[in-house]
Design a protein around this motif. Structure first.
Motif, PDB file in Angstrom:
ATOM      1  N   GLY A 118     -49.762  13.366  -9.429  1.00  0.00           N
ATOM      2  CA  GLY A 118     -49.286  13.164  -8.071  1.00  0.00           C
ATOM      3  C   GLY A 118     -48.209  12.113  -7.987  1.00  0.00           C
ATOM      4  N   ASP A 119     -47.034  12.490  -7.455  1.00  0.00           N
ATOM      5  CA  ASP A 119     -45.937  11.533  -7.346  1.00  0.00           C
ATOM      6  C   ASP A 119     -46.070  10.710  -6.062  1.00  0.00           C
ATOM      7  N   ARG A 120     -45.071   9.869  -5.812  1.00  0.00           N
ATOM      8  CA  ARG A 120     -45.129   8.968  -4.665  1.00  0.00           C
ATOM      9  C   ARG A 120     -45.251   9.733  -3.354  1.00  0.00           C
ATOM     10  N   GLU A 121     -44.462  10.789  -3.185  1.00  0.00           N
ATOM     11  CA  GLU A 121     -44.497  11.553  -1.943  1.00  0.00           C
ATOM     12  C   GLU A 121     -45.877  12.184  -1.723  1.00  0.00           C
ATOM     13  N   TYR A 122     -46.476  12.680  -2.796  1.00  0.00           N
ATOM     14  CA  TYR A 122     -47.792  13.306  -2.689  1.00  0.00           C
ATOM     15  C   TYR A 122     -48.829  12.281  -2.226  1.00  0.00           C
ATOM     16  N   HIS A 123     -48.839  11.107  -2.833  1.00  0.00           N
ATOM     17  CA  HIS A 123     -49.854  10.113  -2.479  1.00  0.00           C
ATOM     18  C   HIS A 123     -49.575   9.466  -1.134  1.00  0.00           C
ATOM     19  N   MET A 124     -48.308   9.348  -0.751  1.00  0.00           N
ATOM     20  CA  MET A 124     -48.010   8.863   0.596  1.00  0.00           C
ATOM     21  C   MET A 124     -48.502   9.853   1.640  1.00  0.00           C
ATOM     22  N   ALA A 125     -48.393  11.139   1.327  1.00  0.00           N
ATOM     23  CA  ALA A 125     -48.895  12.162   2.248  1.00  0.00           C
ATOM     24  C   ALA A 125     -50.413  12.086   2.369  1.00  0.00           C
ATOM     25  N   LEU A 126     -51.098  11.820   1.259  1.00  0.00           N
ATOM     26  CA  LEU A 126     -52.554  11.662   1.313  1.00  0.00           C
ATOM     27  C   LEU A 126     -52.935  10.474   2.190  1.00  0.00           C
ATOM     28  N   LEU A 127     -52.228   9.363   2.016  1.00  0.00           N
ATOM     29  CA  LEU A 127     -52.504   8.189   2.848  1.00  0.00           C
ATOM     30  C   LEU A 127     -52.239   8.481   4.323  1.00  0.00           C
ATOM     31  N   ARG A 128     -51.155   9.200   4.596  1.00  0.00           N
ATOM     32  CA  ARG A 128     -50.839   9.555   5.981  1.00  0.00           C
ATOM     33  C   ARG A 128     -51.931  10.422   6.584  1.00  0.00           C
ATOM     34  N   ASP A 129     -52.378  11.431   5.825  1.00  0.00           N
ATOM     35  CA  ASP A 129     -53.399  12.343   6.335  1.00  0.00           C
ATOM     36  C   ASP A 129     -54.709  11.615   6.590  1.00  0.00           C
ATOM     37  N   MET A 130     -55.076  10.675   5.701  1.00  0.00           N
ATOM     38  CA  MET A 130     -56.299   9.926   5.918  1.00  0.00           C
ATOM     39  C   MET A 130     -56.183   9.038   7.138  1.00  0.00           C
ATOM     40  N   THR A 131     -55.012   8.469   7.359  1.00  0.00           N
ATOM     41  CA  THR A 131     -54.800   7.625   8.533  1.00  0.00           C
ATOM     42  C   THR A 131     -54.865   8.431   9.822  1.00  0.00           C
ATOM     43  N   LEU A 132     -54.217   9.608   9.818  1.00  0.00           N
ATOM     44  CA  LEU A 132     -54.234  10.462  11.009  1.00  0.00           C
ATOM     45  C   LEU A 132     -55.616  10.981  11.298  1.00  0.00           C
ATOM     46  N   ALA A 133     -56.445  11.079  10.255  1.00  0.00           N
ATOM     47  CA  ALA A 133     -57.823  11.529  10.454  1.00  0.00           C
ATOM     48  C   ALA A 133     -58.738  10.409  10.950  1.00  0.00           C
ATOM     49  N   GLY A 134     -58.131   9.225  11.170  1.00  0.00           N
ATOM     50  CA  GLY A 134     -58.912   8.121  11.690  1.00  0.00           C
ATOM     51  C   GLY A 134     -59.535   7.240  10.654  1.00  0.00           C
ATOM     52  N   GLN A 135     -59.093   7.405   9.397  1.00  0.00           N
ATOM     53  CA  GLN A 135     -59.669   6.610   8.309  1.00  0.00           C
ATOM     54  C   GLN A 135     -58.662   5.512   7.980  1.00  0.00           C
ATOM     55  N   ASP A 136     -58.842   4.338   8.567  1.00  0.00           N
ATOM     56  CA  ASP A 136     -57.894   3.250   8.378  1.00  0.00           C
ATOM     57  C   ASP A 136     -57.783   2.887   6.914  1.00  0.00           C
ATOM     58  N   VAL A 137     -56.544   2.649   6.468  1.00  0.00           N
ATOM     59  CA  VAL A 137     -56.341   2.256   5.080  1.00  0.00           C
ATOM     60  C   VAL A 137     -56.934   0.873   4.860  1.00  0.00           C
ATOM     61  N   ALA A 138     -57.831   0.781   3.875  1.00  0.00           N
ATOM     62  CA  ALA A 138     -58.525  -0.488   3.612  1.00  0.00           C
ATOM     63  C   ALA A 138     -57.619  -1.458   2.887  1.00  0.00           C
TER      64      ALA A 138
END
Length: 383
Positions: free
Chosen positions: A363-383
């Motif tokens: 997974g490159d940077r764009e892929y993992h940034m997208a994962l972080l974005r999706d988790m944030t939008l799902a209400g899972q604050d980045v720890a």
């Protein structure tokens, strides 16, 4: 929080650093890279004798029972030397997958040959259509008599051309992108119906395109429970991400050191170019990028046993930072070296290539940034 190494971790670091320094200078590495196998069998056996192949495995599997910190120590040391032996593919990805999915009796039998260096595995998971998504699996596993028939293709299988055995992730049920229905099978690399096209990657490592055409395996080839391989797969990928980030940290450290030394040695207008303030500022920026990667990697390495959401967030944050800060260090090193930095005869070019390519594994940077974005939008604050 105390981030100093324990006595055991310090001993492990000293051992890895000593082996790399003594046997992995730039000229020795070039000979290994250009060999038929792309790695040194003698050095691999030495890793086994020193116990390095057992670091990430549980005690039940005969391993060192090392955690994320120990894995980081080894991988960071390998990054400093640009080690090309199949540690990531065979030990970290394949070995920890077996450790996670098999029962104690079977994992001991399967992992012992890895620990001794006798057997090298490759994890055949990713497919072209799915890019970095490990759950996008079109390869099928259909029941046939007392076993299974496998059909499909795997892309960029790390060290897949020289592995003795493959761990093939195939879909036995479920939708094409679903985590449910994934099964894992041990397949002999030379089995009938298996074709491998190996190639060198630009960073001195090796990959392979693997095709499975009506490959028949017995029921004993199945690892774990049918259709339930996703959790073990994520377990292995998590450890692979830590290893890659740590390797990037080690390679970035050497890249910074080499660049600083060059700035001290190279003279222009009768003075070292390192005396120019503009170049000093760029050197500081490189060191800051290194510290960002090292800090986030340590955070991720210490989070492997954390709850799932926290673990995934921290791993993705570290991997995304490697993509951003790693490229910063690689490009600045090339710029500051000038034309010398582009030559194969200059080690800095090889460090730059490895640092950049690490971004594109698991997974490159764009892929993992997208994962972080999706988790944030799902209400899972980045720890």
């Amino acid at each position: 929080m105390d981030f100093t190494y324990s006595d055991e971790q310090r001993m492990l670091k000293d051992m890895v650093d000593r082996v790399v320094a003594d046997q992995y200078d730039f000229d020795a590495r070039e000979k290994i890279v250009n060999s038929d196998t792309g790695f040194s069998a003698d050095l691999w056996n030495q890793f086994a004798e020193l116990g390095l192949l057992g670091v990430p495995f549980s005690e039940a599997a005969g391993g060192f029972d090392g955690g994320g910190a120990e894995l980081m120590v080894v991988a960071e040391g390998f990054g400093r030397g640009l080690v090309v032996e199949p540690y990531l593919s065979s030990v970290v990805l394949s070995g920890t997958f077996i450790d996670a999915i098999a029962d104690d009796a079977r994992k001991a039998a399967l992992i012992e040959p890895i620990l001794s260096g006798e057997t090298r595995y490759a994890l055949a998971c990713y497919e072209a259509a799915g890019r970095y998504d490990p759950h996008w699996i079109e390869t099928t596993a259909e029941k046939s008599g007392d076993g299974y028939t496998l059909n499909g293709a795997k892309s960029v299988v790390l060290n897949g051309d020289t592995a003795n055995k493959l761990i093939v992730i195939a879909r036995s049920s479920g939708d094409i992108d679903s985590a449910d229905g994934l099964s894992a099978f041990i397949v002999d690399a030379d089995a009938e119906g298996v074709s491998r096209r190996g190639y060198p990657t630009i960073d001195g490592h090796r990959g392979a395109e693997i095709t499975l055409a009506n490959v028949t395996v017995g029921s004993d080839a199945l690892l774990g429970e049918e259709g339930k391989a996703a959790d073990a797969l994520q377990y292995a990928i998590d450890r692979g991400i830590v290893a890659l980030c740590a390797e990037a940290s080690g390679a970035m450290e050497v890249a910074c050191d080499l660049t600083l030394q060059y700035l001290k040695d190279r003279k222009q207008f009768g003075v070292p170019i390192g005396s120019f303030q503009a170049l000093q500022h760029r050197m500081v920026d490189m060191r800051m990028a290194l510290e960002k990667v090292r800090s986030l990697t340590l955070w991720a390495a210490c989070s492997l046993d954390s709850p799932e959401i926290e673990r995934r967030q921290r791993l993705s944050a570290a991997k995304a930072m490697v993509g951003k800060a790693g490229r910063k260090v690689a490009e600045e090193a090339i710029q500051l070296f000038g034309g010398m930095g582009m030559m194969d005869e200059s080690s800095i070019s090889h460090y730059a290539k490895r640092i950049v390519m690490i971004d594109h594994y698991l997974g490159d940077r764009e892929y993992h940034m997208a994962l972080l974005r999706d988790m944030t939008l799902a209400g899972q604050d980045v720890a």
